[in-house]
Design an enzyme around this catalytic site. Structure first.
Site, mmCIF file in Angstrom:
data_model
loop_
_atom_site.group_PDB
_atom_site.id
_atom_site.type_symbol
_atom_site.label_atom_id
_atom_site.label_comp_id
_atom_site.label_asym_id
_atom_site.label_seq_id
_atom_site.Cartn_x
_atom_site.Cartn_y
_atom_site.Cartn_z
ATOM 1 N N ALA A 1 37.339 28.720 103.869
ATOM 2 C CA ALA A 1 36.536 27.646 103.042
ATOM 3 C C ALA A 1 35.080 27.358 103.335
ATOM 4 C CB ALA A 1 37.319 26.180 103.241
ATOM 5 N N ASP B 1 36.048 28.210 94.399
ATOM 6 C CA ASP B 1 36.164 27.282 95.450
ATOM 7 C C ASP B 1 34.777 26.617 95.721
ATOM 8 O OD1 ASP B 1 38.929 26.956 95.902
ATOM 9 O OD2 ASP B 1 38.694 28.414 97.665
ATOM 10 N N LYS C 1 44.271 35.831 99.614
ATOM 11 C CA LYS C 1 42.634 35.708 99.041
ATOM 12 C C LYS C 1 41.803 36.868 99.296
ATOM 13 C CE LYS C 1 42.150 30.568 98.670
ATOM 14 N NZ LYS C 1 41.523 29.487 98.791
ATOM 15 N N TYR D 1 42.289 16.975 101.989
ATOM 16 C CA TYR D 1 42.574 16.152 100.912
ATOM 17 C C TYR D 1 44.398 15.491 101.059
ATOM 18 C CZ TYR D 1 45.015 20.441 99.021
ATOM 19 O OH TYR D 1 45.734 21.297 99.155
ATOM 20 N N GLY E 1 37.948 15.665 99.904
ATOM 21 C CA GLY E 1 38.427 17.106 99.643
ATOM 22 C C GLY E 1 38.973 16.989 98.201
ATOM 23 N N SER F 1 52.417 23.342 97.109
ATOM 24 C CA SER F 1 51.062 23.220 96.289
ATOM 25 C C SER F 1 51.068 22.288 95.094
ATOM 26 C CB SER F 1 51.005 24.700 95.659
ATOM 27 O OG SER F 1 49.981 24.627 94.685
HETATM 28 P P1 NAP Z 1 40.650 28.996 107.877
HETATM 29 O O1 NAP Z 1 40.097 30.153 107.192
HETATM 30 O O2 NAP Z 1 41.958 29.212 108.655
HETATM 31 O O3 NAP Z 1 39.543 28.339 108.840
HETATM 32 C C1 NAP Z 1 39.932 27.223 109.777
HETATM 33 C C2 NAP Z 1 38.752 26.649 110.558
HETATM 34 O O4 NAP Z 1 39.174 25.554 111.099
HETATM 35 C C3 NAP Z 1 38.167 27.711 111.499
HETATM 36 O O5 NAP Z 1 36.699 27.629 111.407
HETATM 37 C C4 NAP Z 1 38.634 27.160 112.909
HETATM 38 O O6 NAP Z 1 37.809 27.651 113.844
HETATM 39 C C5 NAP Z 1 38.838 25.858 112.595
HETATM 40 N N1 NAP Z 1 39.740 25.231 113.199
HETATM 41 C C6 NAP Z 1 40.922 25.162 113.428
HETATM 42 N N2 NAP Z 1 41.782 24.516 114.312
HETATM 43 C C7 NAP Z 1 40.502 23.997 114.996
HETATM 44 C C8 NAP Z 1 40.575 23.124 115.997
HETATM 45 N N3 NAP Z 1 41.724 22.652 116.863
HETATM 46 N N4 NAP Z 1 39.590 22.814 116.534
HETATM 47 C C9 NAP Z 1 38.327 23.365 115.925
HETATM 48 N N5 NAP Z 1 37.994 24.128 115.227
HETATM 49 C C10 NAP Z 1 39.331 24.373 114.581
HETATM 50 O O7 NAP Z 1 41.018 27.896 106.807
HETATM 51 P P2 NAP Z 1 40.237 27.541 105.355
HETATM 52 O O8 NAP Z 1 41.023 28.379 104.368
HETATM 53 O O9 NAP Z 1 38.746 27.601 105.556
HETATM 54 O O10 NAP Z 1 40.637 25.839 105.448
HETATM 55 C C11 NAP Z 1 39.983 25.089 106.007
HETATM 56 C C12 NAP Z 1 40.386 23.642 105.797
HETATM 57 O O11 NAP Z 1 39.840 23.247 104.432
HETATM 58 C C13 NAP Z 1 41.809 23.240 105.266
HETATM 59 O O12 NAP Z 1 41.973 21.684 106.006
HETATM 60 C C14 NAP Z 1 42.234 23.218 103.945
HETATM 61 O O13 NAP Z 1 43.010 22.544 103.634
HETATM 62 C C15 NAP Z 1 40.801 22.857 103.530
HETATM 63 N N6 NAP Z 1 40.685 23.384 102.096
HETATM 64 C C16 NAP Z 1 40.499 22.480 101.092
HETATM 65 C C17 NAP Z 1 40.086 22.888 99.921
HETATM 66 C C18 NAP Z 1 39.952 22.046 98.809
HETATM 67 O O14 NAP Z 1 40.037 22.426 97.611
HETATM 68 N N7 NAP Z 1 39.743 20.721 99.011
HETATM 69 C C19 NAP Z 1 40.048 24.229 99.477
HETATM 70 C C20 NAP Z 1 39.955 25.206 100.528
HETATM 71 C C21 NAP Z 1 40.240 24.687 101.845
HETATM 72 P P3 NAP Z 1 38.133 28.952 114.571
HETATM 73 O O15 NAP Z 1 37.404 30.072 113.748
HETATM 74 O O16 NAP Z 1 37.564 28.947 116.018
HETATM 75 O O17 NAP Z 1 39.663 29.339 114.849
#
Ligand code: NAP
Length: 287
Positions: free
Chosen positions: A136, A107, A71, A226, A247, A20
């Protein structure tokens, strides 16, 4: 900063937390604000979550952040949830108010602030497509729907999750759901395309969530990832004439909003950005 008996503790709980960047950003912010506080990341296993939250309460901690995988589960250990946490169904920030733990989700608001700061699009006329329907996407989708976007399409690999999110957000704006692989038309018609999937994140930096060819001039391509700072998808979209939004801004602003809740003061966003960039560029940064 000198640590004394007056120094307060703020925390991040998650598992893992070793990667982190929040402590770098938060501690630099506290220093800049002249606050005698330290921000420490604690690795908390799921079966010890409740004890950890109670421990922080017993220690008189003013507030803390929550990250994966706690979370959702953390909500059961809190006294109250604000509207953002209730609607999104997840908490990333907790604050002690009159002896009660109140959970928030910063967020979505962090995303919105970052988008406005960098590109300031006319959200009331935005046709949005969210790629992804995970945690997210719930936060960003809620913030955009609340901001009054014209329409919101959710495209996800697992279409049932997209349908559930579209139904949930349908109270705020016009929504629909499509399988990610069949989203070409919706992407082409969108003014704002937001990648909330983890596709393209380090170390799989060559992958893109959708074909670059679906993007065109004048659209906004916004990616929550990011690391790397500019994903392959953002680079490709920019080469095709899209405006891009990465991001990092969301990460900074969700932290800034937490600081503003805890201390009722404006957070030093430029200093936090500098700390984050420095931390991400460390040669041995564990990503
Ligand atoms: P999460 O709840 O695990 O959701 C992951 C999402 O990605 C789901 O919709 C999943 O689809 C999809 N996915 C994963 N692998 C895939 C693939 N190979 N092909 C197509 N879709 C795929 O994760 P999250 O917490 O939402 O985080 C998602 C991203 O946002 C991460 O990269 C994280 O680092 C980023 N993020 C950034 C911030 C920021 O402050 N910038 C904050 C939060 C998150 P399925 O439902 O089909 O599995």
């Amino acid at each position: 900063m000198e640590i004394t008996s007056q120094t307060g503790l703020m925390a991040l709980i998650g598992d893992p937390v070793g990667h982190s960047k929040s402590p770098d950003m938060m501690n630099r912010a506290f220093q800049e604000m002249g606050l005698s506080y330290v921000y420490v990341a604690f690795q908390v296993k799921p079966h010890e979550l409740r004890q950890a939250v109670e421990g922080l309460r017993a220690l008189g901690v003013k507030g803390f952040n929550v990250t994966i995988p706690h979370k959702v589960e953390v909500m059961e250990t809190l006294d109250e949830l604000d509207a953002s946490a209730r609607e999104i169904g997840a908490v990333n920030m907790v604050m002690q108010t009159e002896g009660k733990w109140v959970g928030f989700n910063t967020d979505g608001m962090g995303y919105l602030r970052s988008l406005k700061e960098e590109l300031n699009p006319d959200l009331k006329r935005a046709r949005v497509i969210l790629l992804g329907a995970g945690g997210a996407a719930r936060a960003v989708g809620y913030a955009l729907a609340q901001a009054g976007v014209e329409s919101l399409t959710i495209a996800n690999r697992t279409v049932e999750k997209a349908e559930a999110l579209a139904e949930h957000l349908g109270r705020f704006t016009k929504t629909d759901a499509v399988p990610l692989g069949q989203a070409e038309r919706a992407v082409k018609e969108a003014t704002l395309v937001v990648n909330t999937t983890s596709v393209g994140m380090h170390p799989h930096v060559d992958e893109t969530p959708i074909p670059i060819e679906w993007m065109h001039e004048g659209q906004i391509a916004s990616d929550l990832i990011y690391v790397p700072r500019r994903t392959a998808w953002l680079q490709g979209a920019e080469a095709r004439g899209a405006h891009i939004h990465a991001g990092m801004g969301m990460l900074i602003h969700q932290a800034a909003i937490a600081i503003e809740h805890w201390f009722q003061r404006k957070a030093p966003v430029p200093i936090m950005k500098e700390a984050l960039i420095q931390s991400l560029s460390q040669p041995n940064a564990e990503l």
